[in-house]
Scaffold this active site. Structure first.
Site, mmCIF file in Angstrom:
data_model
loop_
_atom_site.group_PDB
_atom_site.id
_atom_site.type_symbol
_atom_site.label_atom_id
_atom_site.label_comp_id
_atom_site.label_asym_id
_atom_site.label_seq_id
_atom_site.Cartn_x
_atom_site.Cartn_y
_atom_site.Cartn_z
ATOM 1 N N ASP A 116 -5.866 3.295 -7.457
ATOM 2 C CA ASP A 116 -4.848 3.501 -6.425
ATOM 3 C C ASP A 116 -3.832 4.557 -6.859
ATOM 4 O O ASP A 116 -2.728 4.615 -6.314
ATOM 5 C CB ASP A 116 -4.137 2.177 -6.120
ATOM 6 C CG ASP A 116 -3.391 1.625 -7.322
ATOM 7 O OD1 ASP A 116 -3.962 1.657 -8.433
ATOM 8 O OD2 ASP A 116 -2.245 1.146 -7.169
ATOM 9 N N ASP A 148 1.431 5.758 -7.261
ATOM 10 C CA ASP A 148 0.425 4.747 -6.939
ATOM 11 C C ASP A 148 1.000 3.708 -6.000
ATOM 12 O O ASP A 148 2.204 3.685 -5.709
ATOM 13 C CB ASP A 148 -0.173 4.115 -8.198
ATOM 14 C CG ASP A 148 0.824 3.256 -8.973
ATOM 15 O OD1 ASP A 148 1.918 2.975 -8.444
ATOM 16 O OD2 ASP A 148 0.511 2.854 -10.112
#
Length: 378
Positions: free
Chosen positions: A298, A255
């Site tokens: 994300d 991420d």
């Protein structure tokens, strides 16, 4: 006088603060509206995709009810419909080879042949002109003496190409060939090909629409990567395949570090642009066999078939370099943390994912902007 002056200054300051608060509130309201509009747009796009899927399935059911097209319409796979069409064409008396030529997903042409090698099919393919009144094109092939000497009986001598039509437009070409110079395909064969094309055209177009709609349903609307559902389906399939054939399989989960701060600084819409650019850079360093997905927010994942944890760690490094090597406007330079795990003999898909995810959090604990590899026994 001094009291009046101070009162005026304080009053002006209060007024300025109030005006500033109102401006900030309006700005935030406008940003929230933009975010809401973007979410609404993505939702409408997904709803349209699901409607396309439903329409394709319903059309297939209706076509299957027609006895003349049941065999072709029984599938929603373009390649399978093409192969069934070719089998039907090859069964026509005098036909020794056939091919179907249709547009491919990448804008090129896809040619599927029966009774022809790849090179021969490419040479024999007939490109039909755009003409709504066109029934068929008959072709005679003539060769130089040195080309056919010793192999004259195996060369295509004549052919007939008919358009595949659906919804009033051409969607491809069906061609049939004879290797006999003495008996080219006649009117009876052409009539049979036309009747076959009339059934195959709608079936191929419906299969194409279904394939495109299904592909869109597997994609994340923001980044264009595969979505969470596709990721879990693919991971389970690859784990099963690797276990069955004793192949290696690795998984990367990563991420964007401190992405909440990016959103807070530039706003959610600009943050979405950062994710989209990061996804594009991710794809630029992945192999065609690697399956890159957005699994939420994300967080991203890459299924890495036929690879060890060492291979996946190297790929994670290339991903981090591609994303963090230069700024992503308007978010600036961003870094990623990654976790890597390799499939163990008794692993299920959920266990492999959990170990890679735990390795990601370990990378965060160790200071971020790095890759951590799960131990074999972890």
């Amino acid at each position: 006088m001094l009291y009046l002056a101070l009162t005026g200054v304080i009053g002006g300051a209060i007024l300025a603060v109030v005006l500033s608060l109102l401006a900030v509130r309006r700005t935030r309201a406008a940003a929230d509206q933009r975010v809401a509009d973007a979410v609404q747009h993505l939702t409408e796009g997904m709803q349209e995709t699901m409607r396309d899927l439903a329409t394709a399935v319903e059309t297939a059911k209706m076509a299957t009810a027609d006895a003349s097209g049941a065999e072709l319409a029984a599938s929603l796979d373009v390649e399978e419909v093409s192969e069934r069409t070719l089998e039907a064409a090859a069964a026509i008396p005098g036909v020794e080879a056939a091919l179907v030529d249709v547009p491919a997903a990448d804008g090129a042409r896809a040619t599927i042949a029966h009774g022809l090698g790849a090179e021969e099919a490419a040479k024999a393919a007939v490109q039909l002109p755009e003409n709504d009144n066109l029934r068929a094109v008959e072709v005679t092939y003539r060769y130089r003496i040195d080309d056919v000497e010793g192999a004259s009986s195996s060369y295509v001598r004549s052919g007939v190409a008919v358009p595949l039509r659906a919804e009033g437009r051409a969607v491809g070409t069906l061609a049939a060939f004879s290797r006999s110079s003495a008996s080219p395909l006649g009117e009876a064969a052409i009539d049979e090909l036309e009747r076959l094309a009339a059934r195959a055209g709608p079936a191929l177009e419906n299969a194409r629409k279904y394939t495109e709609a299904r592909a869109q349903a597997d994609l994340d609307a923001l980044t264009g990567l595969h979505n969470r559902r596709y990721f879990h389906e693919t991971l389970a399939r690859e784990v099963g395949r690797a276990s069955r054939y004793q192949r290696r399989l690795a998984l990367i989960v990563f991420d964007v570090d401190d992405f909440k701060k990016v959103n807070d600084r530039v706003g959610h819409l600009a943050g979405d642009a950062v994710l989209a650019e990061a996804a594009e850079r991710l794809l630029s360093v992945c192999r065609s066999a690697d399956v890159a997905c957005r699994v939420g927010g994300d967080e991203f994942a890459v299924v890495v078939p036929e690879s060890s944890s060492e291979d996946a760690e190297l790929l994670a490094g290339r991903i981090a370099q591609a994303i963090g090597s230069r700024p992503i406007s308007p978010g600036g330079t961003v870094n990623v943390s990654a976790g890597v795990a390799e499939l163990r003999p008794d692993d299920r898909a959920t266990e492999l994912f959990q170990r890679a995810d735990e390795a990601l959090y370990r990378a965060k604990e160790l200071g971020k902007a790095q890759t951590h590899v799960a131990a074999d026994g972890a």
